[in-house]
Design a protein around this motif. Structure first.
Motif, short mmCIF file in Angstrom:
data_model
loop_
_atom_site.label_atom_id
_atom_site.label_comp_id
_atom_site.label_asym_id
_atom_site.label_seq_id
_atom_site.Cartn_x
_atom_site.Cartn_y
_atom_site.Cartn_z
N ASN A 419 -18.28 31.35 47.55
CA ASN A 419 -19.56 31.98 47.86
C ASN A 419 -19.91 31.68 49.31
OD1 ASN A 419 -20.01 29.23 46.59
ND2 ASN A 419 -22.05 29.59 47.44
N PHE A 420 -20.61 32.59 49.93
CA PHE A 420 -20.99 32.40 51.34
C PHE A 420 -22.22 33.24 51.63
CE2 PHE A 420 -18.37 36.17 51.31
CZ PHE A 420 -18.90 36.99 52.29
N THR A 421 -22.79 33.04 52.80
CA THR A 421 -23.96 33.84 53.17
C THR A 421 -23.76 34.44 54.56
OG1 THR A 421 -25.04 31.92 54.15
CG2 THR A 421 -25.62 32.44 51.87
N HIS A 459 -20.82 27.30 37.65
CA HIS A 459 -21.10 27.29 39.09
C HIS A 459 -21.78 28.59 39.51
CE1 HIS A 459 -20.33 27.63 43.46
NE2 HIS A 459 -20.58 26.33 43.42
N GLN A 462 -25.38 28.52 38.54
CA GLN A 462 -26.12 27.66 39.45
C GLN A 462 -26.43 28.42 40.75
OE1 GLN A 462 -27.46 24.61 38.89
NE2 GLN A 462 -28.43 25.07 40.87
N TRP A 463 -25.40 29.10 41.24
CA TRP A 463 -25.57 29.89 42.47
C TRP A 463 -26.66 30.95 42.28
CZ3 TRP A 463 -24.66 35.20 43.18
CH2 TRP A 463 -24.63 35.66 44.50
N ASP A 466 -29.90 29.47 42.60
CA ASP A 466 -30.18 29.04 43.98
C ASP A 466 -30.52 30.22 44.89
OD1 ASP A 466 -29.72 26.50 43.15
OD2 ASP A 466 -27.73 26.31 44.07
C1 LIG Z 1 -22.33 28.11 47.23
O1 LIG Z 1 -23.16 28.01 46.12
C2 LIG Z 1 -23.54 26.69 45.80
C3 LIG Z 1 -24.38 26.77 44.54
O2 LIG Z 1 -25.51 27.53 44.75
C4 LIG Z 1 -24.32 26.09 46.96
O3 LIG Z 1 -24.64 24.75 46.67
C5 LIG Z 1 -23.49 26.16 48.22
O4 LIG Z 1 -24.24 25.73 49.32
C6 LIG Z 1 -23.03 27.58 48.46
N1 LIG Z 1 -22.09 27.58 49.56
C7 LIG Z 1 -22.27 28.36 50.63
C8 LIG Z 1 -21.23 28.22 51.68
O5 LIG Z 1 -23.19 29.13 50.75
#
Ligand SMILES: *[C@@H]1O[C@H](CO)[C@@H](O)[C@H](O)[C@H]1NC(C)=O
Ligand SMILES: *[C@@H]1O[C@H](CO)[C@@H](O)[C@H](O)[C@H]1NC(C)=O
Ligand SMILES: *[C@@H]1O[C@H](CO)[C@@H](O)[C@H](O)[C@H]1NC(C)=O
Length: 617
Positions: A419-421, A459, A462-463, A466
């Motif tokens: 996952n990334f942003t 996971h 959770q993501w 978040d």
């Molecule tokens: C990926 O998702 C997890 C769970 O929400 C989070 O803790 C983490 O920071 C995220 N990683 C990135 C690179 O965004």
């Protein structure tokens, strides 16, 4: 009967070969062609040779019998008072002459002869009687057919075995991989030995220059920085390596150069390649993002005889590459088993990756646009569901060397999902292959079966919690479609339709997450679907592969879903998605555009959808 057989074998070979090269490169048709070609070749050759031989024989017999005729005539006339010995010789010659004539008519009339066609029997009789000439004796129509057959078969062999014929061992790659707000991965393949150096410098930041216009004078004055000297990659990784640049500035365009440090007579180092990339905005900040989506590549399909096979979908995407921030590739980057499975060794898989990276359009496109990847079944074998059983290990080694390592960091070291942003736009890319319940046991554990596996699912949830209130837009990338619209035998097992319990569980969660979209590929068809949960899925493929002839497999508006758009034809189809969380920070804009070479040669979109954004916090 025999003639009929020749044409049946020839027609079948032409049909199978054309089907594999230009319609669907399916394994069983390829195998059928491997049988049809030698049969048709043998039949045609036998026919051509035996016709030529029989006509030549007829001609020679005619000559022989006329020589004997004249010999016996002259001996009859010259001396009628010769000795009895001579007379008996003449009668022997007459007898032989009679035998030859019998043989001649036997050949012409023999029931097992190839010349049962009345015209041909007449021709042969005429030749023997000296009333017609055999010409050169070659049936040009059949020879032409023979040449067509051989040419088609050569194309089939080139199409199927090209990775073995041109394995691309000296392929050079230098391309950007995942670019975050402060790091950039560079994917390198470099087999010439010798240390190398990476140099980089900022060209412009998004704020400082109007979009697309770089102040080259000021850029020229910025000194290059070295990211370090590196030992060359070795054959242990098929000469590939992924290097990560750190401490970059957000929203900034960089130039990056790769230099070989092997000094030459003329220079202390040699420039091997250069790329430009732009870092992402600060995580959580409003952003504009334009990215391509698609899946499924078979280089040089539909087949063209060429020395430089291309990926036609990438050639088309190149036309839109100037303002693309990235491409999200959703699986089937290689087809390990189409039309034939070439082997399960790591090298067998590497060769296939090199084929795609060798294509001119892949090279041009990937120098400009970072491509991120999820893998699907054909990176291993069709409909893969056998977890870590061979050849999963070798397949993943090659996948990681070429596509996995340059990806964003994975959730854990030994998994592929990540996952990334990008600013306040969040992505989650599933691994839908490695954790599937075995199909053999699926029936037993009805309702319990999983596609994601417990850890990945936990996971992911959770993501979801978040990013729910921290990201304006969320994209969930799945190699196989979430919609239940594809419902043939294959889709029933392989897509989310085959995992209904887990699918429902996920959609119950995403239902209340605003501005969440699913992205998928896989089916070689395009469908945009409003799922029963209210989330929209854009399933777009292929980038370069067959489509099902005449009819598709998609059932519109299945199971409480609303089909927004469906499209079957188009052997090049991809999506370009524009996300804008800047213009209205409360209500993000997501625009999907479908491109296909079937409509306006992909110059303009075949379909555009502006999703209605929701207030997200
Ligand atoms: C990926 O998702 C997890 C769970 O929400 C989070 O803790 C983490 O920071 C995220 N990683 C990135 C690179 O965004
Ligand atoms: C790599 O090359 C070395 C020699 O340079 C050779 O001994 C070794 O077998 C090769 N390894 C592979 C995996 O090909
Ligand atoms: C996301 O936020 C909404 C609104 O606060 C809430 O109803 C929903 O349960 C949240 N979903 C998840 C997965 O956290």
């Amino acid at each position: 009967m025999w003639m009929c057989g020749i044409y049946i074998a020839s027609v079948l070979h032409i049909f199978f070969a054309c089907f594999v090269l230009w319609v669907v490169p399916v394994q069983y048709v390829f195998y059928a062609d491997l049988v049809a070609f030698p049969v048709s070749l043998f039949a045609l050759l036998r026919d051509i040779v035996s016709r030529w031989y029989t006509l030549a024989l007829a001609e020679n017999l005619r000559k022989a019998s006329s020589v004997i005729d004249s010999a016996s005539n002259s001996s009859d006339e010259s001396d009628r008072t010769e000795s009895s010995a001579r007379a008996s010789g003449t009668s022997k010659a007459r007898k032989r002459n009679g035998n030859i004539k019998q043989t001649v008519s036997a050949i012409a009339n023999a029931p097992s002869s190839n010349f049962q066609h009345p015209e041909q029997v007449t021709l042969i009789k005429n030749i023997i009687n000296g009333e017609s000439s055999r010409g050169c004796g070659i049936p040009f129509g059949k020879v032409f057919l023979l040449i067509v057959q051989i040419a088609l078969f050569a194309m089939v062999l080139d199409f199927v075995y090209r990775p073995l014929i041109f394995p691309g061992e000296n392929l050079f790659i230098f391309r950007p991989g995942f670019v975050s707000h402060d790091t950039a991965k560079l994917h390198i393949r470099y087999s010439d030995g010798g240390q190398y150096e990476l140099r980089y410098k900022p060209l412009a930041s998004a704020g400082s220059a109007a979009a697309g216009s770089v102040d080259w004078n000021s850029a020229a004055n910025v000194p290059w920085e070295s990211a370090g000297h590196f030992d060359p990659p070795t054959n242990a990784t098929d000469y590939t390596v992924t290097v990560k640049l750190q401490n970059l500035k957000p929203s900034t365009k960089y130039a990056i150069e790769l230099h070989s440090l092997e000094s030459t007579l003329h220079a202390p180092s040699v420039l091997l390649g250069s790329v430009e990339l732009t870092t992402a905005p600060v995580p959580g900040s409003p952003a504009r993002l334009r990215f391509g989506t698609g899946s499924c590549i078979k280089p040089n399909f539909p087949y063209r005889p060429t020395t430089t096979p291309d990926v036609y979908g990438f050639a088309s995407m190149l036309g839109h590459s100037d303002n693309l921030d990235m491409i999200m590739f959703m699986g089937d980057f290689i087809y390990a088993d189409v039309p034939q499975y070439i082997g399960g060794e790591t090298e067998d898989y590497r060769r296939l990756y090199r084929q795609v990276y060798m294509a001119p359009s892949t090279r041009s496109l990937l120098r400009k646009v970072p491509m991120l990847h999820v893998y699907d079944d054909h990176e291993i074998k069709n409909n893969w569901h056998l977890k870590d059983k061979p050849p999963m290990g070798s397949a993943m080694t090659a996948y990681n060397e070429y596509n996995g390592k340059p990806n964003p960091p994975t959730v854990a070291p030994d998994v592929a999902y990540f996952n990334f942003t990008h600013g306040n736009i969040a992505f989650y890319a599933w691994d839908t292959r490695r954790y599937r319940t075995l199909w053999e046991t699926k029936e037993k554990a009805a309702g319990e079966h999983t596609m994601l596996g417990a850890e990945q699912k936990a996971h992911f949830f959770q993501w979801l919690r978040d990013v729910n209130q921290t990201a304006a837009v969320k994209f969930v990338v799945s190699s196989v479609p979430v919609t239940t619209g594809w419902s043939n035998h294959d889709s029933n097992q392989d897509t989310w339709r085959g995992y209904p319990t887990e699918r429902t569980e996920i959609l119950e969660m995403t239902k209340y997450v605003p501005n969440l979209y699913f992205l998928s590929g896989d089916r070689h068809e395009m469908a945009a679907t409003k799922l029963a949960s209210g989330n929209i899925e854009f399933s777009t493929s292929p980038i370069s592969m067959f489509t099902f002839p005449i009819v598709g497999n998609f059932v519109k508006d299945s199971g409480g879903e609303t089909t927004l758009h469906y499209r079957r034809p188009g052997r090049v189809k991809y999506g370009i998605i524009d996300v804008d969380t800047v213009s209205d920070p409360k209500i993000p804009k997501v625009t999907y555009s479908l491109y296909t070479t079937d409509v306006d040669d992909a110059q303009s979109p075949a379909w555009i959808y502006e999703a209605k954004g929701s207030r997200w916090n």
